[in-house]
Structure formats: C-alpha cells, structure tokens
Design an enzyme around this catalytic site. Structure first.
Site, PDB file in Angstrom:
ATOM      1  N   CYS A  15     -37.380 -32.916 -40.897  1.00 56.98           N
ATOM      2  CA  CYS A  15     -38.724 -32.976 -41.486  1.00 56.98           C
ATOM      3  C   CYS A  15     -38.752 -32.384 -42.890  1.00 56.98           C
ATOM      4  CB  CYS A  15     -39.719 -32.259 -40.576  1.00 56.98           C
ATOM      5  SG  CYS A  15     -39.252 -30.569 -40.203  1.00 56.98           S
ATOM      6  N   GLN A  56     -46.506 -35.052 -39.032  1.00 55.94           N
ATOM      7  CA  GLN A  56     -45.070 -35.245 -39.259  1.00 55.94           C
ATOM      8  C   GLN A  56     -44.482 -36.217 -38.230  1.00 55.94           C
ATOM      9  OE1 GLN A  56     -42.837 -33.556 -41.632  1.00 55.94           O
ATOM     10  NE2 GLN A  56     -41.541 -35.208 -40.924  1.00 55.94           N
ATOM     11  N   HIS A  70     -47.033 -30.194 -35.082  1.00 52.91           N
ATOM     12  CA  HIS A  70     -47.072 -30.800 -36.427  1.00 52.91           C
ATOM     13  C   HIS A  70     -47.234 -32.321 -36.244  1.00 52.91           C
ATOM     14  CE1 HIS A  70     -46.683 -31.277 -40.591  1.00 52.91           C
ATOM     15  NE2 HIS A  70     -45.424 -30.953 -40.808  1.00 52.91           N
ATOM     16  N   ARG A  84     -44.502 -39.803 -45.192  1.00 53.49           N
ATOM     17  CA  ARG A  84     -45.632 -38.888 -44.998  1.00 53.49           C
ATOM     18  C   ARG A  84     -46.866 -39.425 -45.731  1.00 53.49           C
ATOM     19  NH1 ARG A  84     -44.842 -33.713 -43.611  1.00 53.49           N
ATOM     20  NH2 ARG A  84     -46.978 -33.974 -42.932  1.00 53.49           N
ATOM     21  N   ASP A 108     -34.466 -29.262 -37.505  1.00 49.62           N
ATOM     22  CA  ASP A 108     -35.457 -28.566 -38.330  1.00 49.62           C
ATOM     23  C   ASP A 108     -34.914 -27.153 -38.557  1.00 49.62           C
ATOM     24  OD1 ASP A 108     -37.787 -27.738 -39.607  1.00 49.62           O
ATOM     25  OD2 ASP A 108     -38.948 -27.505 -37.752  1.00 49.62           O
ATOM     26  N   ARG A 138     -53.683 -26.365 -42.375  1.00 47.57           N
ATOM     27  CA  ARG A 138     -52.371 -25.837 -41.961  1.00 47.57           C
ATOM     28  C   ARG A 138     -52.528 -24.339 -41.779  1.00 47.57           C
ATOM     29  NH1 ARG A 138     -46.396 -26.782 -44.508  1.00 47.57           N
ATOM     30  NH2 ARG A 138     -46.753 -28.685 -43.334  1.00 47.57           N
TER      31      ARG A 138
HETATM   32  N1   CP Z   1     -42.294 -31.452 -43.519  1.00 44.84           N
HETATM   33  C1   CP Z   1     -43.302 -30.742 -44.016  1.00 44.84           C
HETATM   34  O1   CP Z   1     -44.365 -30.603 -43.414  1.00 44.84           O
HETATM   35  O2   CP Z   1     -43.034 -30.205 -45.233  1.00 44.84           O
HETATM   36  P1   CP Z   1     -43.955 -29.149 -45.977  1.00 44.84           P
HETATM   37  O3   CP Z   1     -43.893 -27.870 -45.199  1.00 44.84           O
HETATM   38  O4   CP Z   1     -43.338 -29.001 -47.345  1.00 44.84           O
HETATM   39  O5   CP Z   1     -45.344 -29.686 -46.037  1.00 44.84           O
HETATM   40  N1  NVA Z   2     -40.878 -25.830 -38.052  1.00 41.19           N
HETATM   41  C1  NVA Z   2     -41.131 -25.782 -39.468  1.00 41.19           C
HETATM   42  C2  NVA Z   2     -41.643 -27.086 -39.954  1.00 41.19           C
HETATM   43  C3  NVA Z   2     -41.867 -27.161 -41.445  1.00 41.19           C
HETATM   44  C4  NVA Z   2     -42.378 -28.469 -41.890  1.00 41.19           C
HETATM   45  C5  NVA Z   2     -42.108 -24.671 -39.748  1.00 41.19           C
HETATM   46  O1  NVA Z   2     -43.104 -24.552 -39.026  1.00 41.19           O
HETATM   47  O2  NVA Z   2     -41.875 -23.894 -40.676  1.00 41.19           O
END
Ligand code: CP
Ligand code: NVA
Length: 312
Positions: free
Chosen positions: A270, A141, A138, A298, A230, A111
């Site tokens: 999400c 997700q 993502h 997930r 989101d 990530r």
């Molecule tokens: N939805 C999601 O990816 O959550 P986190 O950022 O907590 O991993």
């Molecule tokens: N769009 C959000 C998703 C988090 C799971 C971010 O990137 O922060």
C-alpha cells in the site's frame, strides 16, 4: 428554522457495501480512470459547489493528495485540517463536532487512530463520512487495490492472496473484503502479530472465502497470485518497531519468496514502504511489483467511492 437530518451513506468499513455495490464501484472507478485518467484538467460538475472536509490526525501522502485531487477533479473544493485545529474528542465531543461539521460541509474524509471515533462521527453527522484509515481498517486502500488486482489478473474473485507481515489495518480490511468476495486469503504472520480477532472470526464465519492464518511464509505463498505486504510498524506503533521486526523478519517479501509463488504473481504494497525491511528493493523495483499502479488507482477509486455514496 428546524434542522432535519438528511439521509446519507457512509463508508467506514468494506462491509458497508454489498457484493453488488463493490462490483459497481469497481466498474465506476474503471470508467473514471478511462475517461479522466491522471492530471485531468477538464471541468467536471459531479460535486460542483460542494466543500469536503479532510480531517487528518496522521500523516498521509497518497490518501490526502488523491482525495484532494479527486474532489477537485469532480468539481468540488476541500478543506484540510489536522488534529491541531479540531482536536476531535478533546475540545468537544465527537458527536458535537459531527453536528457542527454537518452544517458547513458536504462530506467528511477522516484519518485517525480510534475506529470508534469514526463510527461516532458518522453516527452524528448527517453528511457522508469516509474512513481514510483508522488503527483498525483502511477500506479506501483495499477497494483501490481490488481495482489493481482486477487490472492485472482480469478477475476480482477466485485468486489466492497471501498477506505477509504485521496483522494490521490493511490485513483487517482484506479480512472484511473476503467476507464479501470469494477469494483465498492467507495471512502469513507471527503468533505475536495476528490481525484483529473479530475481523478474522467474521471473515471465517461468513463462509464466502477460504481464510487461513499461516506462520510459515514459504509454504503459504505456494500458488499465490498476489503477494501483499505493508510496514511492520504502523503509524502510532513506531515504538514497537524493533519488537515487530524481530517477530516478522522471516515474512519479508524477497526474491526467494516470490520464486515460490505463482510465476505470474503480482507483488503489492500500500506504501509507504520501508525498503529493506518488509520488502527488498529487488522485489519492489522488479517485474512482479505493481506498487505504483496501486498508488495511482487510489485517485480513481476515491472519486468512485464519493460518487457511489452520493448516489444514495
Ligand atoms: N497507502 C496510503 O494510505 O498512503 P498514505 O499513508 O501516504 O496516505
Ligand atoms: N498499516 C499502515 C498503512 C499505511 C497506509 C499504517 O497504518 O501506518
């Protein structure tokens, strides 16, 4: 001893999987959910003896914990590292880090911010690399959300999904998915918060789904089976929070909006949510909300993705 690269598969974008593979992965996740469920303590051997590296340059609850638990449930081990240690692209090139990590690990879950860093890592690593979120996409997700949609609607195509809010990595991932599976996708957002132009163009050009942009949330949600939102300011963009809030206030998922959608619609997020901003408490805790089923899924989907990649 010479070191010859091994053939392997990565999961960097939704489009790394064919339509058939998406459906197979969905079936695998459903099977894993049925057999293992949650808090599985049985001994599994699928990746016994393997060590996977989790490289996280942004915070995470769901993605990190579900991957850690999933890898452990499959019989493997994991190492979690932050940007403090590896400093990808700073202490050494991404390519060199990829070459070194390939000699220790069986797989990488990453990530980070720049999508190109993940592509670079995957290019030079000779072990599977899984994108656990970038500024652009993502995919883990969106695959697990497809599992939730399938469970709730009984189908993984032929539904209308309206994404309301910031045109971000989640939006771009839905655009990618719409190039694989036939859905109706409406992105309801302001003219200043549009999704990635390339993802949008590719999704529309693919001709698999009907993909449109709307600036009118109330007309957009008419007949929608899925409402999705989101946070308005993603990780790494929190400095733009007030600007985004101004642009997106009208796109909040609240009861008035839900009442304009299909009467059996599901509401998805999400998570993490900023309650009271992009979604009200009333909706998030209400009868249409499936947000915690999404979070659970997930776990099942992470395991399915790992197994699918290892299938070759
Ligand atoms: N939805 C999601 O990816 O959550 P986190 O950022 O907590 O991993
Ligand atoms: N769009 C959000 C998703 C988090 C799971 C971010 O990137 O922060």
């Amino acid at each position: 001893m010479t070191f010859s690269p091994r053939p392997h598969r990565d999961f960097i974008a939704e489009t790394d999987f064919s339509r058939e593979e998406v459906i197979e992965t969905l079936a695998l996740a459903r099977e894993l959910k049925e057999v293992a469920g949650i808090r599985d303590t049985a001994e599994h051997k699928a990746i016994k003896g393997q060590t996977w590296g989790l490289i996280f340059h942004k915070p995470s609850l769901r993605t990190r914990i579900s991957f850690e638990v999933g890898i452990n449930q499959l019989g493997g081990r994991h190492i979690y590292v932050t940007d403090q240690e590896i400093q990808l692209g700073k202490r050494e090139t991404v390519a060199d880090a990829a070459r070194v990590l390939s000699r220790y690990l069986n797989g990488i879950v990453i990530r980070t911010f720049k999508h190109s860093d993940v592509e670079e890592l995957a290019k030079y690593a000779d072990i599977p690399v899984i994108n656990a979120l970038t500024d652009l996409l993502h995919p883990c997700q969106i695959f697990s959300d497809l599992l939730t949609i399938y469970e709730k609607l009984g189908r993984y195509e032929d539904f209308k999904l309206v994404y309301l809010g910031d045109g971000n990595n989640i939006t771009n991932s839905f655009l990618n998915l719409s190039a694989i599976l036939g859905i109706e996708l409406v992105v309801a957002t302001s003219p200043d918060t549009l999704p990635d132009a390339d993802c949008l163009a590719r999704a529309q050009k693919a001709g698999v789904s009907k993909v449109t942009i709307s600036h009118d949330p109330f007309s957009a949600v008419a007949g929608a089976h899925v409402l999705y939102t989101d946070v308005w300011a993603s990780m790494g963009q929190k400095d733009k929070a007030s600007q985004k809030e101004q642009a997106l206030r009208a796109f909040q998922i609240n009861s008035a909006l839900v009442n304009k959608a299909d009467k059996d619609c599901i509401v998805m997020h999400c998570l993490p949510a900023e309650r009271g901003r992009e979604i009200t408490d009333e909706v998030m805790d209400g009868p249409h909300s499936v947000v915690f089923d999404q979070a659970e899924n997930r776990l099942h989907m992470q395991k399915a993705i790992i197994l699918k990649l290892l299938e070759g």
